[in-house]
Design an enzyme around this catalytic site. Structure first.
Site, mmCIF file in Angstrom:
data_model
loop_
_atom_site.group_PDB
_atom_site.id
_atom_site.type_symbol
_atom_site.label_atom_id
_atom_site.label_comp_id
_atom_site.label_asym_id
_atom_site.label_seq_id
_atom_site.Cartn_x
_atom_site.Cartn_y
_atom_site.Cartn_z
ATOM 1 N N ASN A 118 -7.060 2.812 -9.799
ATOM 2 C CA ASN A 118 -8.501 3.040 -9.709
ATOM 3 C C ASN A 118 -9.245 2.162 -10.714
ATOM 4 O OD1 ASN A 118 -7.725 4.994 -7.907
ATOM 5 N ND2 ASN A 118 -7.928 6.677 -9.364
ATOM 6 N N VAL A 119 -10.450 1.789 -10.341
ATOM 7 C CA VAL A 119 -11.260 0.908 -11.200
ATOM 8 C C VAL A 119 -12.479 1.665 -11.747
ATOM 9 C CG1 VAL A 119 -10.515 -1.172 -9.958
ATOM 10 C CG2 VAL A 119 -12.571 0.033 -9.178
ATOM 11 N N HIS A 135 -5.651 -2.478 -11.418
ATOM 12 C CA HIS A 135 -6.589 -3.225 -10.557
ATOM 13 C C HIS A 135 -7.899 -3.521 -11.257
ATOM 14 C CE1 HIS A 135 -4.330 -1.590 -6.770
ATOM 15 N NE2 HIS A 135 -3.679 -2.552 -7.376
ATOM 16 N N CYS A 143 -16.205 -14.497 -15.647
ATOM 17 C CA CYS A 143 -16.696 -15.646 -14.855
ATOM 18 C C CYS A 143 -15.650 -16.041 -13.811
ATOM 19 C CB CYS A 143 -16.963 -16.839 -15.779
ATOM 20 S SG CYS A 143 -17.368 -18.339 -14.846
ATOM 21 N N CYS A 146 -14.576 -20.002 -15.034
ATOM 22 C CA CYS A 146 -13.802 -20.247 -16.280
ATOM 23 C C CYS A 146 -13.057 -19.007 -16.770
ATOM 24 C CB CYS A 146 -14.749 -20.752 -17.380
ATOM 25 S SG CYS A 146 -15.914 -19.511 -17.997
ATOM 26 N N CYS A 163 -22.579 -17.721 -15.600
ATOM 27 C CA CYS A 163 -21.783 -17.723 -16.828
ATOM 28 C C CYS A 163 -22.512 -18.525 -17.910
ATOM 29 C CB CYS A 163 -20.419 -18.361 -16.526
ATOM 30 S SG CYS A 163 -19.425 -18.682 -17.988
ATOM 31 N N ALA A 247 -5.240 17.152 -6.348
ATOM 32 C CA ALA A 247 -4.879 16.928 -7.759
ATOM 33 C C ALA A 247 -5.701 17.809 -8.692
ATOM 34 C CB ALA A 247 -5.100 15.459 -8.105
HETATM 35 P P1 OAD Z 1 -6.013 5.405 -0.445
HETATM 36 O O1 OAD Z 1 -7.387 5.657 0.049
HETATM 37 O O2 OAD Z 1 -5.113 4.447 0.286
HETATM 38 O O3 OAD Z 1 -5.196 6.788 -0.508
HETATM 39 C C1 OAD Z 1 -5.787 7.908 -1.102
HETATM 40 C C2 OAD Z 1 -4.722 8.982 -1.192
HETATM 41 O O4 OAD Z 1 -5.280 10.084 -1.882
HETATM 42 C C3 OAD Z 1 -4.244 9.491 0.167
HETATM 43 O O5 OAD Z 1 -2.837 9.573 0.164
HETATM 44 C C4 OAD Z 1 -4.863 10.898 0.251
HETATM 45 O O6 OAD Z 1 -4.034 11.804 0.969
HETATM 46 C C5 OAD Z 1 -4.908 11.269 -1.213
HETATM 47 N N1 OAD Z 1 -5.905 12.285 -1.570
HETATM 48 C C6 OAD Z 1 -7.089 12.540 -0.983
HETATM 49 N N2 OAD Z 1 -7.717 13.548 -1.642
HETATM 50 C C7 OAD Z 1 -6.899 13.899 -2.678
HETATM 51 C C8 OAD Z 1 -6.975 14.864 -3.716
HETATM 52 N N3 OAD Z 1 -8.024 15.687 -3.829
HETATM 53 N N4 OAD Z 1 -5.949 14.947 -4.603
HETATM 54 C C9 OAD Z 1 -4.864 14.133 -4.487
HETATM 55 N N5 OAD Z 1 -4.739 13.192 -3.525
HETATM 56 C C10 OAD Z 1 -5.747 13.088 -2.635
HETATM 57 O O7 OAD Z 1 -6.161 4.967 -1.964
HETATM 58 P P2 OAD Z 1 -5.067 4.286 -2.867
HETATM 59 O O8 OAD Z 1 -3.685 4.721 -2.527
HETATM 60 O O9 OAD Z 1 -5.513 4.459 -4.259
HETATM 61 O O10 OAD Z 1 -6.679 -1.781 -4.067
HETATM 62 O O11 OAD Z 1 -5.231 2.740 -2.481
HETATM 63 C C11 OAD Z 1 -4.542 1.818 -3.280
HETATM 64 C C12 OAD Z 1 -5.332 0.561 -3.308
HETATM 65 O O12 OAD Z 1 -5.753 0.204 -1.983
HETATM 66 C C13 OAD Z 1 -6.631 0.613 -4.090
HETATM 67 O O13 OAD Z 1 -6.441 0.490 -5.461
HETATM 68 C C14 OAD Z 1 -7.332 -0.609 -3.548
HETATM 69 C C15 OAD Z 1 -7.035 -0.449 -2.082
HETATM 70 O O14 OAD Z 1 -6.862 -1.652 -1.464
HETATM 71 C C16 OAD Z 1 -7.496 -2.756 -4.616
HETATM 72 O O15 OAD Z 1 -8.688 -2.583 -4.732
HETATM 73 C C17 OAD Z 1 -6.779 -3.985 -5.031
#
Ligand code: OAD
Length: 261
Positions: A118-119, A135, A143, A146, A163, A247
């Site tokens: 997460n960001v 991430h 920038c 650079c 920049c 969670a």
């Molecule tokens: P996703 O949107 O792919 O997955 C979210 C997950 O959270 C799913 O498995 C849901 O079931 C779960 N979820 C939803 N609500 C929840 C809750 N209350 N408690 C626990 N889990 C819950 O998001 P990410 O797996 O984080 O990359 O995606 C990974 C990456 O894909 C991101 O960091 C981003 C994206 O491309 C970049 O930006 C480079």
């Protein structure tokens, strides 16, 4: 004072699931725990996950079409406005009990590492210390030409500022699709995955590499995997313990049950 078993089971019974006594006791013995979080841990703070449809103005866009170097080159103002929308959304949220429980868990074990995809900065806001922002962070900037860091005040701009050094375009410090991750952050995350007793997989669908390989690295190195997610993920099959729930409920319940105050 350690809670007695019946108060433990009371706490445990309040959870939407039973935590096996054996797991409770082996977590207590754990010296090193590594957690990998995804968008799901911030869902209960009101931040939509990646695979949920985007809301409002951005509903017609797919994150994969905006979070890329090509999109930024093609239409920097559009990409900038999308991040501005997300920054404003995130700035209106706060850590939820899931973030707070992870920060509390960190104080209960000798060694703890938190790898987040997460960001949004919510883990730091919750008080977690050892965070690897795999991430990047949407409130940091650099920038595009650079790569020098840019001041946080860039967040006030309506379009990519220039920049001060090379007049290149300033961009958010987040990893875009197709981009390499920061090597030092990646190394730290791999090390943390390979050297833990327990690997917690929280709120991630387990699709995006290289984060999706960390559970495999941890399992191969002998860690016990615990998944915390209301739904199955791409890595559920290799997980020893599945705590099926949000969670924001599961993590506080786990911490209170395993490490009663
Ligand atoms: P996703 O949107 O792919 O997955 C979210 C997950 O959270 C799913 O498995 C849901 O079931 C779960 N979820 C939803 N609500 C929840 C809750 N209350 N408690 C626990 N889990 C819950 O998001 P990410 O797996 O984080 O990359 O995606 C990974 C990456 O894909 C991101 O960091 C981003 C994206 O491309 C970049 O930006 C480079």
């Amino acid at each position: 004072m350690a809670a007695t078993d019946n108060s433990l089971s009371n706490t445990a019974s309040r959870l939407p699931f039973q935590i096996p006594e054996k797991l409770i006791h082996s977590l207590r013995q754990a010296q090193k725990i590594t957690a990998l979080t995804g968008a799901g841990i911030s869902a209960e703070s009101g931040i939509p996950t990646f695979r949920e449809a985007q809301s409002g103005l951005w509903a017609r866009y797919n994150p994969e079409d905006l979070a890329t170097p090509q999109a930024f080159e093609r239409d920097p103002d559009l990409v900038w406005r999308w991040y501005d929308w997300r920054r404003k959304l995130i700035a209106s949220t706060r850590p939820n009990p899931g973030h707070l429980a992870l920060a509390a868990l960190e104080q209960k074990v000798a060694q703890f590492a938190l790898i987040t995809q997460n960001v949004d900065g919510l883990h730091a806001a919750a008080g977690s210390q050892s965070i690897i922002e795999l991430h990047g962070n949407i409130f940091r900037f650099y920038c595009n030409r650079c790569r020098r860091p840019a001041p946080a005040s860039a967040a006030q701009a309506q379009s990519p500022p220039q920049c001060a050094y090379c007049r290149g375009m300033i961009r958010p410090d987040v990893v875009w699709f197709g981009e390499q991750l920061d090597a030092s952050r990646l190394d730290a995350a791999v090390k943390a995955a390979k050297s833990c007793d327990f690997f917690l997989l929280i709120g991630t669908s387990g699709f995006v590499q290289p984060a999706a390989s960390f559970p495999y690295l941890a399992s191969k190195a002998g860690a016990t995997l615990i998944e915390i997610n209301p739904a199955a993920s791409a890595v559920s099959t290799i997980v020893e313990h599945v705590l099926r729930g949000p969670a924001g409920e599961v993590l506080p319940g786990l911490v209170q049950t395993v490490w009663p105050a």
